[in-house]
Design a protein around this motif. Structure first.
Motif, PDB file in Angstrom:
ATOM      1  N   SER A 164      -5.353  -3.669  -3.577  1.00  0.00           N
ATOM      2  CA  SER A 164      -6.686  -4.183  -4.156  1.00  0.00           C
ATOM      3  C   SER A 164      -6.561  -5.121  -5.111  1.00  0.00           C
ATOM      4  CB  SER A 164      -7.330  -3.150  -4.939  1.00  0.00           C
ATOM      5  OG  SER A 164      -7.696  -1.962  -3.951  1.00  0.00           O
ATOM      6  N   VAL A 165      -5.377  -5.191  -6.056  1.00  0.00           N
ATOM      7  CA  VAL A 165      -5.512  -6.315  -7.146  1.00  0.00           C
ATOM      8  C   VAL A 165      -4.838  -7.475  -6.301  1.00  0.00           C
ATOM      9  CG1 VAL A 165      -3.876  -7.021  -9.065  1.00  0.00           C
ATOM     10  CG2 VAL A 165      -4.813  -4.832  -9.082  1.00  0.00           C
ATOM     11  N   ILE A 166      -3.688  -7.588  -5.516  1.00  0.00           N
ATOM     12  CA  ILE A 166      -3.208  -8.583  -4.957  1.00  0.00           C
ATOM     13  C   ILE A 166      -4.483  -9.145  -4.031  1.00  0.00           C
ATOM     14  CG2 ILE A 166      -1.668  -9.458  -2.970  1.00  0.00           C
ATOM     15  CD1 ILE A 166       0.434  -7.522  -4.250  1.00  0.00           C
ATOM     16  N   GLY A 167      -5.058  -8.389  -3.490  1.00  0.00           N
ATOM     17  CA  GLY A 167      -5.998  -8.952  -2.198  1.00  0.00           C
ATOM     18  C   GLY A 167      -7.172  -9.598  -3.141  1.00  0.00           C
ATOM     19  N   ILE A 168      -7.716  -9.157  -4.047  1.00  0.00           N
ATOM     20  CA  ILE A 168      -8.633  -9.708  -4.917  1.00  0.00           C
ATOM     21  C   ILE A 168      -8.589 -10.883  -5.348  1.00  0.00           C
ATOM     22  CG2 ILE A 168     -10.199  -9.257  -6.712  1.00  0.00           C
ATOM     23  CD1 ILE A 168     -10.308  -6.234  -6.175  1.00  0.00           C
ATOM     24  N   VAL A 169      -7.110 -10.785  -6.119  1.00  0.00           N
ATOM     25  CA  VAL A 169      -6.794 -12.185  -6.818  1.00  0.00           C
ATOM     26  C   VAL A 169      -6.410 -13.423  -6.011  1.00  0.00           C
ATOM     27  CG1 VAL A 169      -5.085 -13.142  -8.539  1.00  0.00           C
ATOM     28  CG2 VAL A 169      -5.847 -11.054  -8.867  1.00  0.00           C
ATOM     29  N   VAL A 170      -5.653 -12.972  -4.983  1.00  0.00           N
ATOM     30  CA  VAL A 170      -5.270 -14.130  -4.062  1.00  0.00           C
ATOM     31  C   VAL A 170      -6.268 -14.725  -3.264  1.00  0.00           C
ATOM     32  CG1 VAL A 170      -3.914 -14.530  -2.025  1.00  0.00           C
ATOM     33  CG2 VAL A 170      -2.841 -13.186  -3.493  1.00  0.00           C
ATOM     34  N   SER A 171      -7.390 -13.682  -2.730  1.00  0.00           N
ATOM     35  CA  SER A 171      -8.418 -14.134  -1.981  1.00  0.00           C
ATOM     36  C   SER A 171      -9.444 -15.162  -2.842  1.00  0.00           C
ATOM     37  CB  SER A 171      -9.302 -13.167  -1.415  1.00  0.00           C
ATOM     38  OG  SER A 171      -9.678 -12.225  -2.643  1.00  0.00           O
ATOM     39  N   GLY A 216       1.220   8.970   0.669  1.00  0.00           N
ATOM     40  CA  GLY A 216       1.256   7.535   0.982  1.00  0.00           C
ATOM     41  C   GLY A 216       1.082   7.168   2.386  1.00  0.00           C
ATOM     42  N   GLY A 217       0.803   5.826   2.668  1.00  0.00           N
ATOM     43  CA  GLY A 217       0.794   5.429   4.242  1.00  0.00           C
ATOM     44  C   GLY A 217       1.886   4.597   4.544  1.00  0.00           C
ATOM     45  N   ASN A 218       1.840   4.117   5.643  1.00  0.00           N
ATOM     46  CA  ASN A 218       2.891   3.066   6.238  1.00  0.00           C
ATOM     47  C   ASN A 218       2.584   1.761   5.903  1.00  0.00           C
ATOM     48  OD1 ASN A 218       1.223   2.484   8.406  1.00  0.00           O
ATOM     49  ND2 ASN A 218       1.975   4.263   9.608  1.00  0.00           N
ATOM     50  N   ILE A 219       3.509   0.934   6.433  1.00  0.00           N
ATOM     51  CA  ILE A 219       3.151  -0.510   6.051  1.00  0.00           C
ATOM     52  C   ILE A 219       2.066  -1.052   6.605  1.00  0.00           C
ATOM     53  CG2 ILE A 219       4.924  -1.320   7.822  1.00  0.00           C
ATOM     54  CD1 ILE A 219       4.295  -2.965   4.265  1.00  0.00           C
ATOM     55  N   GLY A 220       1.674  -0.432   7.942  1.00  0.00           N
ATOM     56  CA  GLY A 220       0.655  -0.993   8.704  1.00  0.00           C
ATOM     57  C   GLY A 220      -0.671  -0.589   8.209  1.00  0.00           C
ATOM     58  N   GLN A 221      -0.738   0.599   7.501  1.00  0.00           N
ATOM     59  CA  GLN A 221      -1.850   1.086   6.841  1.00  0.00           C
ATOM     60  C   GLN A 221      -2.113   0.093   5.607  1.00  0.00           C
ATOM     61  OE1 GLN A 221      -0.420   4.918   7.138  1.00  0.00           O
ATOM     62  NE2 GLN A 221      -2.358   5.766   7.949  1.00  0.00           N
ATOM     63  N   VAL A 222      -1.123  -0.005   4.805  1.00  0.00           N
ATOM     64  CA  VAL A 222      -1.211  -0.775   3.838  1.00  0.00           C
ATOM     65  C   VAL A 222      -1.600  -2.359   3.829  1.00  0.00           C
ATOM     66  CG1 VAL A 222       0.093  -2.051   1.745  1.00  0.00           C
ATOM     67  CG2 VAL A 222       0.718   0.610   2.322  1.00  0.00           C
ATOM     68  N   ILE A 223      -1.184  -3.018   5.061  1.00  0.00           N
ATOM     69  CA  ILE A 223      -1.621  -4.358   5.202  1.00  0.00           C
ATOM     70  C   ILE A 223      -3.116  -4.117   5.871  1.00  0.00           C
ATOM     71  CG2 ILE A 223      -1.218  -6.270   6.856  1.00  0.00           C
ATOM     72  CD1 ILE A 223       1.058  -6.063   4.804  1.00  0.00           C
ATOM     73  N   GLY A 224      -3.433  -3.325   6.525  1.00  0.00           N
ATOM     74  CA  GLY A 224      -4.807  -3.132   6.857  1.00  0.00           C
ATOM     75  C   GLY A 224      -5.693  -2.936   5.715  1.00  0.00           C
ATOM     76  N   ALA A 225      -5.350  -2.471   4.909  1.00  0.00           N
ATOM     77  CA  ALA A 225      -6.201  -2.328   3.523  1.00  0.00           C
ATOM     78  C   ALA A 225      -6.286  -3.750   2.762  1.00  0.00           C
ATOM     79  CB  ALA A 225      -5.566  -1.289   2.645  1.00  0.00           C
ATOM     80  N   VAL A 280      -5.945  -6.471   4.152  1.00  0.00           N
ATOM     81  CA  VAL A 280      -6.802  -7.553   4.798  1.00  0.00           C
ATOM     82  C   VAL A 280      -8.358  -7.100   4.474  1.00  0.00           C
ATOM     83  CG1 VAL A 280      -7.468  -8.318   7.179  1.00  0.00           C
ATOM     84  CG2 VAL A 280      -5.159  -7.936   6.653  1.00  0.00           C
ATOM     85  N   MET A 281      -8.743  -5.860   4.495  1.00  0.00           N
ATOM     86  CA  MET A 281      -9.905  -5.459   4.327  1.00  0.00           C
ATOM     87  C   MET A 281     -10.364  -5.960   3.032  1.00  0.00           C
ATOM     88  SD  MET A 281     -12.287  -3.127   3.004  1.00  0.00           S
ATOM     89  CE  MET A 281     -11.325  -1.541   2.498  1.00  0.00           C
ATOM     90  N   VAL A 282      -9.638  -5.848   1.926  1.00  0.00           N
ATOM     91  CA  VAL A 282     -10.073  -6.234   0.610  1.00  0.00           C
ATOM     92  C   VAL A 282     -10.179  -7.656   0.648  1.00  0.00           C
ATOM     93  CG1 VAL A 282      -9.113  -6.579  -1.889  1.00  0.00           C
ATOM     94  CG2 VAL A 282      -8.917  -4.170  -0.361  1.00  0.00           C
ATOM     95  N   MET A 283      -9.104  -8.530   1.025  1.00  0.00           N
ATOM     96  CA  MET A 283      -9.477  -9.978   1.164  1.00  0.00           C
ATOM     97  C   MET A 283     -10.560 -10.322   1.990  1.00  0.00           C
ATOM     98  SD  MET A 283      -5.360 -11.071   1.504  1.00  0.00           S
ATOM     99  CE  MET A 283      -5.884 -12.737   1.250  1.00  0.00           C
TER     100      MET A 283
END
Length: 499
Positions: free
Chosen positions: A80-87, A218-227, A229-232
């Protein structure tokens, strides 16, 4: 000798004495260049519209959306932090163009796509803005009905009709009045929504169960990346097509770094806090998380004491209206950039009618809207990401201000159609759609054609299927191709020899 071909639109505003002053009630300026005398804003002024539009308690609902990808609290927090700030940082890069050209975002993208070629991303931008502003209006209406019911009233048809009328009137009125009114409005709303949001956090903090939250697997890397992208796409990328609209009143001498910084800080600071708190709430109560899926703000209100529901409702509506106002103001400018020759206030009013009709349809006739909306968001997010990658590369390659006249003249240095950019956007979109999947196959069956390249990374049932890598691919490929393929074109344009 033949008469010269007139430009597509007037390249600059009329002389200063005929221009509406900053104090004029209704902003008459459309997509023309803002004259030097009116470029009085400072980079720090960008904080107010971006903060006010993103401080809504609706941001807390993203906590449940992110956890819905099956990831842990700590994974969700980092994402969430990375996606919000970067976007929002990407929005800041686009905002540089507003300072350099003093025109709306879509007009400035003519330098990359051509004066007529800009209509290709312009249509995508207009649809995205219309979708977002309608979504925010729907949220406000549903929240009103839910909270009125909690107060013991009847949140039925009559309440919803009144809510639609009030919400639509607020949004359309502010957007018709224009930039100066909106900037003043946002500076006031920032304090109101900020204070009540802090109050909400204080009252809801007792609802958090840290043991339950931290027990989330925890989830796998695919689930993390999916989240991610959704945040961004839900935050910065959802605003990126209008980012320069709010910096076009900046002086040409303003610091690029300051514009990026204030844009990023203003847009990101509230969502980071709200989403992390939303993660704690959603992770503590599965029923609350499920309720947020259908009525985000109404569900969040259910954990509040009755005495605070009225100020919470008013503030939630104002925050959603604040975001919708930015969207409808910019969608009106985008409509004008497509060649519609009407005054700016009329363009905003037309989009207001569309917003109202869309809200009525969803509130009274649609069975579900959150699923189809998210599907719509990802679908338009792919070409929008491609456009953003192209324009960001174009902006970073340039060292000079834009040629004001050429932005409105198809025979000027930017040309009529830039086929390199157009083809890049189309190819990136085709690639991107192949690597996203419709998470709402039943609710939005019209989108089930996507994901045709997923067989390359494990298929539609693989770990990467829901990562929506197509948004990243479109953004990165668009940037890289433009950075190298258009370097010579941009250099010739800045030398004044481009056609």
């Amino acid at each position: 000798m033949a008469a010269p071909t007139p430009p597509l639109e007037a390249p600059v505003s009329a002389p200063d004495e005929t221009l509406p002053a900053a104090s004029t009630l209704i902003e008459r300026t459309g997509i023309e260049i803002i004259p030097e005398s009116q470029r009085t804003a400072k980079p720090r002024d960008l904080f107010w519209p971006w903060f006010a539009a993103n401080v809504s308690v609706f941001g807390m609902s993203y906590g449940s959306f992110v956890l819905g990808f099956g990831i842990s609290f700590w994974q969700a927090t980092i994402v969430s932090v990375i996606g919000i700030v970067v976007s929002f940082f990407l929005c800041g890069l686009i905002a540089i163009a507003g300072k350099r050209g003093s025109a709306p975002t879509m007009v400035l993208s003519r330098a990359a796509f051509g004066v007529h070629g800009q209509k290709v991303p312009g249509i995508v931008s207009w649809l995205t803005s219309i979708g977002w502003e309608t979504f925010l209006a729907i949220m406000a209406v549903l929240a009103t009905a839910t909270i009125i019911t909690q107060l013991g009233g009847d949140g039925g048809v009559a309440v919803k009709i009144i809510a639609i009328v009030v919400v639509a009137a607020l949004i359309v009125t502010a957007s018709v009045l224009g930039y100066h009114t909106i900037m003043k409005l946002q500076s006031v709303l920032t304090w109101i929504t900020g204070i009540v949001t802090i109050l909400y956090i204080i009252l809801a903090i007792g609802h958090i169960d840290f043991a339950t939250v931290l027990a989330q697997p925890g989830g796998n890397i695919g689930q993390v990346i999916g989240a991610l992208v959704m945040v961004m796409t839900g935050f910065g990328l959802g605003w990126i097509n209008i980012a320069a609209d709010w910096s076009r009143y900046q002086k040409r001498t303003a610091s690029d770094g300051a514009i990026i910084g204030w844009n990023t800080f203003g847009g990101a600071i509230a969502p980071v806090i709200l989403v992390v708190f939303g993660l704690l709430l959603g992770g503590s109560d599965a029923d609350l998380a499920d309720g947020i899926a259908n009525d985000p703000i109404g569900a969040l209100a259910q954990i509040l004491p009755v005495w605070v529901l009225v100020p919470f409702l008013i503030t939630a509506i104002l925050a959603l209206v604040s975001g919708a106002v930015l969207g409808i103001y910019s969608s009106g400018l985008t409509l004008l950039s497509l060649g519609i020759r009407i005054p700016r206030p009329s363009a905003a009013a037309i989009d207001g009618v569309i917003l109202t009709l869309g809200t009525i349809w969803v509130v009274f006739f649609a069975q579900s809207f959150l699923g189809p909306f998210q599907s719509f968001l990802i679908t338009l997010g792919v070409p929008l990401a491609a456009w953003a990658g192209i324009l960001i590369a174009d902006i970073l390659r340039r060292r000079r201000d834009y040629d004001d006249d050429a932005l409105f003249d198809a025979k000027g240095r930017y040309g009529s159609w830039d086929w390199t950019s157009i083809i890049t956007m189309v190819v990136c979109s085709v690639i991107g759609w192949g690597f996203v999947i419709n998470n709402f196959a039943d609710e939005a069956a019209w989108n089930n054609w996507q994901g045709y390249f997923l067989f390359l990374i494990g298929g539609k049932d693989g770990d990467w299927a829901y990562a929506n890598l197509g948004v990243f691919f479109a953004l990165v490929i668009g940037f890289v191709v433009t950075w190298f393929a258009r370097a010579g074109t941009i250099r010739r344009q800045e030398e004044g020899t481009g056609r």
